[in-house]
Design a protein around this motif. Structure first.
Motif, PDB file in Angstrom:
ATOM      1  N   PRO A   1       0.799  -1.225   0.000  1.00  0.00           N
ATOM      2  CA  PRO A   1       0.000   0.000   0.000  1.00  0.00           C
ATOM      3  C   PRO A   1       0.834   1.279   0.000  1.00  0.00           C
ATOM      4  O   PRO A   1       2.036   1.253   0.282  1.00  0.00           O
ATOM      5  N   MET A   2       0.151   2.383  -0.291  1.00  0.00           N
ATOM      6  CA  MET A   2       0.808   3.689  -0.265  1.00  0.00           C
ATOM      7  C   MET A   2       1.337   3.989   1.139  1.00  0.00           C
ATOM      8  O   MET A   2       0.743   3.567   2.129  1.00  0.00           O
ATOM      9  N   ASN A   3       2.475   4.690   1.214  1.00  0.00           N
ATOM     10  CA  ASN A   3       3.020   5.141   2.510  1.00  0.00           C
ATOM     11  C   ASN A   3       2.434   6.501   2.851  1.00  0.00           C
ATOM     12  O   ASN A   3       2.257   7.340   1.961  1.00  0.00           O
ATOM     13  N   PHE A   4       2.167   6.714   4.126  1.00  0.00           N
ATOM     14  CA  PHE A   4       1.648   8.012   4.571  1.00  0.00           C
ATOM     15  C   PHE A   4       2.530   8.548   5.696  1.00  0.00           C
ATOM     16  O   PHE A   4       2.806   7.825   6.656  1.00  0.00           O
ATOM     17  N   LEU A   5       2.954   9.804   5.572  1.00  0.00           N
ATOM     18  CA  LEU A   5       3.746  10.430   6.641  1.00  0.00           C
ATOM     19  C   LEU A   5       3.043  11.709   7.103  1.00  0.00           C
ATOM     20  O   LEU A   5       2.781  12.605   6.286  1.00  0.00           O
ATOM     21  N   PRO A   6       2.722  11.800   8.412  1.00  0.00           N
ATOM     22  CA  PRO A   6       2.068  13.011   8.906  1.00  0.00           C
ATOM     23  C   PRO A   6       3.021  14.207   8.841  1.00  0.00           C
ATOM     24  O   PRO A   6       4.225  14.064   9.107  1.00  0.00           O
ATOM     25  N   CYS A   7       2.489  15.358   8.482  1.00  0.00           N
ATOM     26  CA  CYS A   7       3.336  16.551   8.386  1.00  0.00           C
ATOM     27  C   CYS A   7       2.489  17.809   8.596  1.00  0.00           C
ATOM     28  O   CYS A   7       1.260  17.740   8.624  1.00  0.00           O
ATOM     29  N   THR A   8       3.183  18.931   8.763  1.00  0.00           N
ATOM     30  CA  THR A   8       2.504  20.225   8.917  1.00  0.00           C
ATOM     31  C   THR A   8       3.056  21.161   7.857  1.00  0.00           C
ATOM     32  O   THR A   8       4.247  21.128   7.546  1.00  0.00           O
ATOM     33  N   TYR A   9       2.164  21.972   7.294  1.00  0.00           N
ATOM     34  CA  TYR A   9       2.592  22.937   6.283  1.00  0.00           C
ATOM     35  C   TYR A   9       3.000  24.216   7.007  1.00  0.00           C
ATOM     36  O   TYR A   9       2.202  24.780   7.755  1.00  0.00           O
ATOM     37  N   ILE A  10       4.246  24.628   6.845  1.00  0.00           N
ATOM     38  CA  ILE A  10       4.725  25.799   7.600  1.00  0.00           C
ATOM     39  C   ILE A  10       5.410  26.836   6.680  1.00  0.00           C
ATOM     40  O   ILE A  10       5.840  26.504   5.572  1.00  0.00           O
TER      41      ILE A  10
ATOM     42  N   LEU B   1       7.006  21.382   4.084  1.00  0.00           N
ATOM     43  CA  LEU B   1       6.261  20.354   4.807  1.00  0.00           C
ATOM     44  C   LEU B   1       7.201  19.910   5.909  1.00  0.00           C
ATOM     45  O   LEU B   1       8.327  19.462   5.647  1.00  0.00           O
ATOM     46  N   LYS B   2       6.730  20.026   7.160  1.00  0.00           N
ATOM     47  CA  LYS B   2       7.586  19.713   8.302  1.00  0.00           C
ATOM     48  C   LYS B   2       7.135  18.395   8.899  1.00  0.00           C
ATOM     49  O   LYS B   2       5.948  18.202   9.193  1.00  0.00           O
ATOM     50  N   PHE B   3       8.092  17.492   9.047  1.00  0.00           N
ATOM     51  CA  PHE B   3       7.809  16.183   9.627  1.00  0.00           C
ATOM     52  C   PHE B   3       8.280  16.193  11.079  1.00  0.00           C
ATOM     53  O   PHE B   3       8.614  17.258  11.616  1.00  0.00           O
ATOM     54  N   LEU B   4       8.414  15.033  11.703  1.00  0.00           N
ATOM     55  CA  LEU B   4       8.811  15.013  13.115  1.00  0.00           C
ATOM     56  C   LEU B   4      10.158  15.679  13.336  1.00  0.00           C
ATOM     57  O   LEU B   4      10.318  16.532  14.200  1.00  0.00           O
ATOM     58  N   GLN B   5      11.167  15.252  12.526  1.00  0.00           N
ATOM     59  CA  GLN B   5      12.508  15.775  12.749  1.00  0.00           C
ATOM     60  C   GLN B   5      12.992  16.718  11.651  1.00  0.00           C
ATOM     61  O   GLN B   5      13.771  17.619  11.896  1.00  0.00           O
ATOM     62  N   SER B   6      12.584  16.461  10.427  1.00  0.00           N
ATOM     63  CA  SER B   6      13.118  17.293   9.349  1.00  0.00           C
ATOM     64  C   SER B   6      11.992  17.857   8.486  1.00  0.00           C
ATOM     65  O   SER B   6      10.825  17.616   8.759  1.00  0.00           O
ATOM     66  N   LYS B   7      12.389  18.550   7.452  1.00  0.00           N
ATOM     67  CA  LYS B   7      11.386  19.188   6.595  1.00  0.00           C
ATOM     68  C   LYS B   7      11.948  19.298   5.184  1.00  0.00           C
ATOM     69  O   LYS B   7      13.150  19.149   4.981  1.00  0.00           O
TER      70      LYS B   7
ATOM     71  N   ASN C   1       0.314  26.085   8.897  1.00  0.00           N
ATOM     72  CA  ASN C   1       0.148  25.378  10.176  1.00  0.00           C
ATOM     73  C   ASN C   1      -0.963  24.337  10.186  1.00  0.00           C
ATOM     74  O   ASN C   1      -1.406  23.909  11.236  1.00  0.00           O
ATOM     75  N   GLN C   2      -1.425  23.950   9.006  1.00  0.00           N
ATOM     76  CA  GLN C   2      -2.411  22.869   8.946  1.00  0.00           C
ATOM     77  C   GLN C   2      -1.694  21.530   8.847  1.00  0.00           C
ATOM     78  O   GLN C   2      -0.579  21.437   8.335  1.00  0.00           O
TER      79      GLN C   2
ATOM     80  N   ILE D   1      -1.083  14.447  -1.367  1.00  0.00           N
ATOM     81  CA  ILE D   1      -1.272  15.134  -0.086  1.00  0.00           C
ATOM     82  C   ILE D   1      -2.720  14.960   0.344  1.00  0.00           C
ATOM     83  O   ILE D   1      -3.634  15.196  -0.456  1.00  0.00           O
ATOM     84  N   PHE D   2      -2.924  14.529   1.581  1.00  0.00           N
ATOM     85  CA  PHE D   2      -4.280  14.301   2.086  1.00  0.00           C
ATOM     86  C   PHE D   2      -4.535  15.153   3.326  1.00  0.00           C
ATOM     87  O   PHE D   2      -3.653  15.274   4.185  1.00  0.00           O
ATOM     88  N   ASN D   3      -5.736  15.658   3.412  1.00  0.00           N
ATOM     89  CA  ASN D   3      -6.162  16.413   4.585  1.00  0.00           C
ATOM     90  C   ASN D   3      -6.283  15.448   5.760  1.00  0.00           C
ATOM     91  O   ASN D   3      -6.979  14.440   5.670  1.00  0.00           O
ATOM     92  N   GLN D   4      -5.594  15.754   6.873  1.00  0.00           N
ATOM     93  CA  GLN D   4      -5.599  14.810   8.003  1.00  0.00           C
ATOM     94  C   GLN D   4      -6.967  14.713   8.654  1.00  0.00           C
ATOM     95  O   GLN D   4      -7.303  13.707   9.257  1.00  0.00           O
TER      96      GLN D   4
END
Ligand SMILES: Nc1ncnc2c1ncn2[C@@H]1O[C@H](COP(=O)(O)OP(=O)(O)OP(=O)(O)O)[C@@H](O)[C@H]1O
Length: 374
Positions: free
Chosen positions: A246-255, A263-269, A287-288, A363-366
């Motif tokens: 399946p497709m991989n999904f990584l949560p992120c925030t647009y900053i 796109l900012k992830f847990l440690q990097s962007k 910030n979404q 990109i998917f809306n969380q």
């Protein structure tokens, strides 16, 4: 003309099943199966596929909405008057009759001459590879053989306007299934059948259908060609359900930082393109929270590819599959699947750069799971 229109159809189970709470098995479903089209209803167990098919067949009452076959509204028409041929997972063969007579039954009931019946039975039994069991009774047959007899009985009906099939090859072994997918599709084309086919198996849907209706929890999620569903899934459910691995999904925030957008992830962007930035901006502003999605085959490890985003990861494990390998990489505290040709050069534990194709990113809306069209 054998067109089927399902218009704002609902199915509730309550009274007839004696349930305390109403089950909404199908919620406001609308789709059209065109003349000579192969349409698949695809979704996980309990999503409402069979209820939809049974309403088209007339075996289940429609709670709300309309079903139109040809130009006729069939809501109140009994199954025998709907000109449909059916093959269901539960076979429904007549135990006292031989395989031949089981298949011949619908034709004999319509007073076809015996020579014509023989000719038609030969065509479908050759197709389904059951020519040598014609004298057997159902009790002597394996599940897979019974399933093929049930399918043969549906396929001989040339007076049928539409052919409905519910998981018709689910009990066959993998090799026979693969052959059936090809043969069924060819037969449908040659005989110009209009088919509505229920399956939970995405491979069956993607390989045979002209059009796929993806369902989940009683609701249609997306309608499209196999390619559209794969390339442009409308939401997280479709993206995760179609494609293997399946497709991989990584949560992120647009900053935003110093006038640039990331796109900012847990440690990097990583910095996003202007086009994507505009889209994200128009959608929700900064910030979404989003989910960055990418298929295993659209990722490259250790070698920069043109127009890609990059994150760092550590190889967790490697699964060689012959032609390809699945490399599982820990990225941003999550395991993602990467499909590579042959064997990878990297070793378990190695720290690597992981490149994601920009053009193939999603990109998917969380919050609501909807895909943003990139
Ligand atoms: N006769 C019935 N009485 C009560 N609830 C039912 C009945 N038939 C189906 N349901 C419920 O309706 C929902 C949809 O079922 P349906 O069989 O249409 O789904 P499905 O996608 O075909 O699943 P499966 O692949 O497991 O057959 C499920 O929650 C199921 O439990």
């Amino acid at each position: 003309m054998a067109e089927v229109r399902v218009e704002n159809v609902w199915k509730y189970y309550r009274e007839e099943a004696g349930l305390e709470k109403r089950v909404e098995a199908v919620r406001n479903a609308s789709f059209t199966c065109n003349d000579q089209e192969f349409l698949c209803l695809l979704g996980p167990s309990g999503c409402g596929k069979t209820s939809t098919l049974r309403m088209i067949a007339g075996l289940e009452k429609i709670s709300k909405g309309d079903i139109i076959i040809g130009n006729q509204r069939v809501n109140n028409l009994p199954p025998k008057d709907r000109k449909i041929a059916m093959s269901f997972e539960s076979y429904a063969l007549y135990p006292p009759l031989t395989v031949y007579d089981n298949i011949a039954f619908p034709l004999q009931a319509r007073k076809y001459p015996e020579s014509k019946i023989k000719e038609k039975i030969k065509i479908v039994t050759d197709l389904l590879d059951i020519g040598d069991i014609l004298s057997f009774r159902p009790a002597k047959l394996s599940g897979g053989e019974q399933q093929r007899v049930s399918l043969a009985r549906a396929l001989v009906r040339e007076d049928a306007l539409i052919t409905l099939m519910d998981e018709p090859i689910s009990h066959l072994d993998a090799q026979l299934k693969a052959k059936m997918r090809i043969d069924l599709k060819r037969f449908q084309r040659e005989m110009e059948l209009t088919v509505i086919y229920v399956t939970h198996d995405q491979l069956e849907a993607l390989s045979m259908a002209d059009k796929v209706v993806v369902m989940n929890l009683g609701e249609i999620q997306q309608i499209g060609t196999p390619d559209e569903l794969y390339q442009q899934p409308a939401n997280l459910f479709v993206a995760g359900f179609i494609g293997e691995p399946p497709m991989n999904f990584l949560p992120c925030t647009y900053i935003e930082e110093s006038g640039s957008f990331f796109l900012k992830f847990l440690q990097s962007k990583f910095e996003v393109d202007t086009d994507l930035a505009h889209l994200l901006q128009a959608e929700n502003g900064v910030n979404q929270k989003w989910l960055f999605g990418v298929r295993p085959g659209d990722i490259v490890i250790g070698r920069e590819i043109e127009k890609s985003y990059c994150l760092e990861g550590r190889i967790y494990s490697i699964e060689p599959l012959g032609e390809t390998s699945i490399v599982i990489v820990e990225v941003e505290n999550q395991k993602i699947f990467v499909e590579v040709p042959g064997l990878p050069l990297e070793r378990e534990g190695e720290v690597v750069k992981v490149y994601f194709s920009k053009a193939k990113s999603h990109i998917f809306n969380q919050t609501n799971g909807k895909a943003l069209r990139i």
